[in-house]
Design an enzyme around this catalytic site. Sequence first.
Site: not given
Ligand code: PGA
Length: 254
Positions: A97, A169, A10, A236-237
Amino acid sequence: MRKQIAAANWKMNLSYQEAENLLNEILSAEITLALHQQVLFAVPFPYLIMGNSEVADDQGYFIAAQNCSEKKNGAFTGEVSAEMIKSIGIKYVIVGHSERREYFNETNETLAGKANACLEQNLIPVFCCGETLSIREERRQNNFVQGQLEQSLFHLSSVEIKNIIIAYEPIWAIGTGQTASVEQAQEMHEYIRKALTTKYGVEIANEISILYGGSVKANNAQEIFSCPDVDGGLVGGASLVATDFVQIIKALKK
Ligand code: PGA
């Protein structure tokens, strides 16, 4: 089967009330998880206790912190230790992250310290790695990610490494709507698993969950998760929209 994990990140979003509502909405979908499936919600620090009580009765659903200090305790104003997180009953922490690496200068060395701090408290780190666009354009992504793993994780023993979740990521895919292709995701996940195999042996490497993160959405999760070496996603989003995240949970390998 390795654990298949849908992890919501989040980030620094939502008021307390909004966070509680979102959690309730997702949980009210009542998706029963198989024993090899898990759902994590990485929520801001002030919501950890609330979140933990919300998921308490839901098998396979857990709350995670988004960061912790590499220091044990002491005069570090504003920091939160692994011991504090552990003491409120949390089991998972995101470590490294790319936003923390970029905006808070977290180095591979700092992150080795954070991984150690978590493991000392029996917390499971969700360790993030991944390359920038320019590194990928120079085709150096494999060596770059290998370096991140070597410098932050490969000092761990075979017993310790089994308690790590890895999240690959690619930075160019985070929050951009530009997902890695299925081939790119599988290629890197396979590469990471090979690096784990070389260091720790095939049996241990096959037990470690490697999540993909970077613009995972309701409409692409299933395709990405179907890659043999992708064991779910760090999202994330799309994790901020209940119906989307519910779809993503349903896309985990059965
Ligand atoms: P996102 O973010 O799904 O908005 O691309 C992923 C994350 O930063 O863990």
